[in-house]
Design an enzyme around this catalytic site. Sequence first.
Site, PDB file in Angstrom:
ATOM      1  N   CYS A 114       0.816  -1.221   0.000  1.00  0.00           N
ATOM      2  CA  CYS A 114       0.000   0.000   0.000  1.00  0.00           C
ATOM      3  C   CYS A 114       0.849   1.271   0.000  1.00  0.00           C
ATOM      4  O   CYS A 114       0.328   2.361  -0.226  1.00  0.00           O
ATOM      5  CB  CYS A 114      -0.935   0.015   1.194  1.00  0.00           C
ATOM      6  N   HIS A 142      -3.417   7.014   2.521  1.00  0.00           N
ATOM      7  CA  HIS A 142      -3.918   5.731   2.024  1.00  0.00           C
ATOM      8  C   HIS A 142      -5.292   5.471   2.634  1.00  0.00           C
ATOM      9  O   HIS A 142      -5.485   5.616   3.846  1.00  0.00           O
ATOM     10  CB  HIS A 142      -2.927   4.630   2.410  1.00  0.00           C
ATOM     11  N   ASN A 192     -10.418  -0.133   0.029  1.00  0.00           N
ATOM     12  CA  ASN A 192      -8.958  -0.027   0.098  1.00  0.00           C
ATOM     13  C   ASN A 192      -8.365  -0.566  -1.208  1.00  0.00           C
ATOM     14  O   ASN A 192      -8.423  -1.760  -1.468  1.00  0.00           O
ATOM     15  CB  ASN A 192      -8.487  -0.842   1.315  1.00  0.00           C
TER      16      ASN A 192
HETATM   17  O1  UT7 Z   1      -4.056  -1.493   3.374  1.00  0.00           O
HETATM   18  C1  UT7 Z   1      -3.250  -1.985   4.389  1.00  0.00           C
HETATM   19  C2  UT7 Z   1      -3.516  -1.305   5.633  1.00  0.00           C
HETATM   20  N1  UT7 Z   1      -4.643  -1.934   6.286  1.00  0.00           N
HETATM   21  C3  UT7 Z   1      -5.190  -1.348   7.303  1.00  0.00           C
HETATM   22  O2  UT7 Z   1      -4.825  -0.263   7.651  1.00  0.00           O
HETATM   23  C4  UT7 Z   1      -6.259  -2.089   8.073  1.00  0.00           C
HETATM   24  C5  UT7 Z   1      -6.171  -1.701   9.524  1.00  0.00           C
HETATM   25  N2  UT7 Z   1      -7.178  -2.403  10.367  1.00  0.00           N
HETATM   26  C6  UT7 Z   1      -8.476  -2.136  10.285  1.00  0.00           C
HETATM   27  O3  UT7 Z   1      -8.896  -1.302   9.503  1.00  0.00           O
HETATM   28  C7  UT7 Z   1      -9.406  -2.839  11.238  1.00  0.00           C
HETATM   29  O4  UT7 Z   1      -8.638  -3.560  12.187  1.00  0.00           O
HETATM   30  C8  UT7 Z   1     -10.402  -3.806  10.529  1.00  0.00           C
HETATM   31  C9  UT7 Z   1     -11.438  -3.000   9.769  1.00  0.00           C
HETATM   32  C10 UT7 Z   1      -9.653  -4.716   9.579  1.00  0.00           C
HETATM   33  C11 UT7 Z   1     -11.135  -4.652  11.572  1.00  0.00           C
HETATM   34  O5  UT7 Z   1     -11.791  -3.815  12.512  1.00  0.00           O
HETATM   35  P1  UT7 Z   1     -11.674  -4.130  14.061  1.00  0.00           P
HETATM   36  O6  UT7 Z   1     -12.446  -3.103  14.775  1.00  0.00           O
HETATM   37  O7  UT7 Z   1     -10.206  -4.251  14.378  1.00  0.00           O
HETATM   38  O8  UT7 Z   1     -12.444  -5.490  14.180  1.00  0.00           O
HETATM   39  P2  UT7 Z   1     -11.904  -6.894  14.710  1.00  0.00           P
HETATM   40  O9  UT7 Z   1     -10.998  -7.517  13.738  1.00  0.00           O
HETATM   41  O10 UT7 Z   1     -11.446  -6.752  16.132  1.00  0.00           O
HETATM   42  O11 UT7 Z   1     -13.254  -7.737  14.746  1.00  0.00           O
HETATM   43  C12 UT7 Z   1     -14.305  -7.414  15.668  1.00  0.00           C
HETATM   44  C13 UT7 Z   1     -15.426  -8.410  15.476  1.00  0.00           C
HETATM   45  C14 UT7 Z   1     -14.970  -9.869  15.517  1.00  0.00           C
HETATM   46  O12 UT7 Z   1     -15.997 -10.603  16.150  1.00  0.00           O
HETATM   47  P3  UT7 Z   1     -15.860 -11.039  17.703  1.00  0.00           P
HETATM   48  O13 UT7 Z   1     -14.593 -11.838  17.788  1.00  0.00           O
HETATM   49  O14 UT7 Z   1     -15.775  -9.742  18.462  1.00  0.00           O
HETATM   50  O15 UT7 Z   1     -17.095 -11.805  17.936  1.00  0.00           O
HETATM   51  C15 UT7 Z   1     -14.922 -10.269  14.067  1.00  0.00           C
HETATM   52  O16 UT7 Z   1     -15.112 -11.660  13.884  1.00  0.00           O
HETATM   53  O17 UT7 Z   1     -16.029  -8.239  14.189  1.00  0.00           O
HETATM   54  C16 UT7 Z   1     -16.077  -9.490  13.492  1.00  0.00           C
HETATM   55  N3  UT7 Z   1     -15.946  -9.238  12.078  1.00  0.00           N
HETATM   56  C17 UT7 Z   1     -17.003  -8.978  11.282  1.00  0.00           C
HETATM   57  N4  UT7 Z   1     -18.314  -8.904  11.541  1.00  0.00           N
HETATM   58  C18 UT7 Z   1     -19.133  -8.609  10.503  1.00  0.00           C
HETATM   59  C19 UT7 Z   1     -14.814  -9.188  11.338  1.00  0.00           C
HETATM   60  N5  UT7 Z   1     -15.115  -8.907  10.056  1.00  0.00           N
HETATM   61  C20 UT7 Z   1     -16.465  -8.772   9.995  1.00  0.00           C
HETATM   62  C21 UT7 Z   1     -17.373  -8.476   8.980  1.00  0.00           C
HETATM   63  N6  UT7 Z   1     -18.677  -8.401   9.246  1.00  0.00           N
HETATM   64  N7  UT7 Z   1     -16.951  -8.248   7.711  1.00  0.00           N
END
Ligand code: UT7
Length: 346
Positions: A124, A273, A303
């Site tokens: 990225c 980004h 993204n």
């Molecule tokens: O381009 C490269 C750079 N990339 C980035 O900068 C990405 C940086 N990270 C992020 O943007 C965020 O960490 C994400 C958007 C990827 C994830 O958000 P988060 O707030 O960190 O969520 P999480 O991974 O902690 O997941 C929270 C919950 C989980 O469920 P439990 O374990 O709390 O029950 C996941 O299983 O959300 C669940 N989850 C979803 N639920 C519905 C994960 N993906 C989804 C989804 N729909 N698509």
Amino acid sequence: MIERGTIFCDNNMAEVKIIGFGEGIPKRCVSNDALTTLVDTNDEWIRSRTGIQQRYIATDETLTDLCTQAAQNALEQAGITAEQLDLVIVATLTPDLALPNASCMLQKSIGAVNAACFDLSAACSGFMYALNTARMYIKGGAAKYALVVGGEILSKIIDWTDRSTCVLFGDGAGAAVVAKSDEPGILDIVLGTDGAKGEALMLEERPSDNPFRRQYIEENGAIETNLPSAGSFVSMNGQEVFKFAVKRVPECIFKILENTGYSVEDIDYYVLHQANLRILSCVAKKIGVSYDKFYVNLDKYGNTSAASVPIALVEMSKKGMLKKGMKVIMVGFGGGLTWGGGLVII
Ligand code: UT7
């Protein structure tokens, strides 16, 4: 001057300016709702956690098609022909072929017959790494006009059954024509890498397999390597990458400001980004500047990795937001883990 983990560039040679931008976007728009038929997700989760509302996904388009569109738009805005290009750099993780690479295929497609062409891999941050490479060629006198493209068809390296990644990404390409100039353009670029955190964002390469390796395994048993296994699709520890971004991006911005002598308020726009709305607002808060100065279009494109910064600049240019003399800071960050930011005068 070189410091550990970060490259600062000598600003005492020729001025280098971006003289044209262009984008190539696939036709097919995919809403958050459309993804609910593939994985257990919903529009509310995607919007609130990321800010993404839709993305464009390549169906009949190749990476070369998207890069060609972006390049032609940028050349048109720059007012030069493809034959005038001395250099073509494509930053991508997703070339159509490994050989010939994406830049050679783009050269053929646009007719940049006088250009040296190569690909660059910095995920990225790829557009910023490529922009700095082109800038150095021009500063050093090895090129007059360069085409820098960030392009990805991420949809082919995404596991469409993994809700934690498939909702995040989109396809697209963005291009910039960079040229030697009499007036200030790209004032400074700061690049950095933290390879120790690389496992936070991974994509497995083709596994090594040859008769001699097989013979070795038969004679000695399995080969122990310290390479982590990522699977054949993108895997991401989102929270690790999030923490990395909100630490490194402000540091990068402050370093650029220190190098150039400007303050956060002097900057007209911050073009980061487009990974997550929460990252953008967190960075705005950390550097103490109004969020209004941050351009956002991830709601529309998701993204798009190396393409996100140039696509955002194209949109801003089309909306008439970029006036001559304005100061814009751009920052890419992601896989590697890498980051790269720069200050340009429009
Ligand atoms: O381009 C490269 C750079 N990339 C980035 O900068 C990405 C940086 N990270 C992020 O943007 C965020 O960490 C994400 C958007 C990827 C994830 O958000 P988060 O707030 O960190 O969520 P999480 O991974 O902690 O997941 C929270 C919950 C989980 O469920 P439990 O374990 O709390 O029950 C996941 O299983 O959300 C669940 N989850 C979803 N639920 C519905 C994960 N993906 C989804 C989804 N729909 N698509």
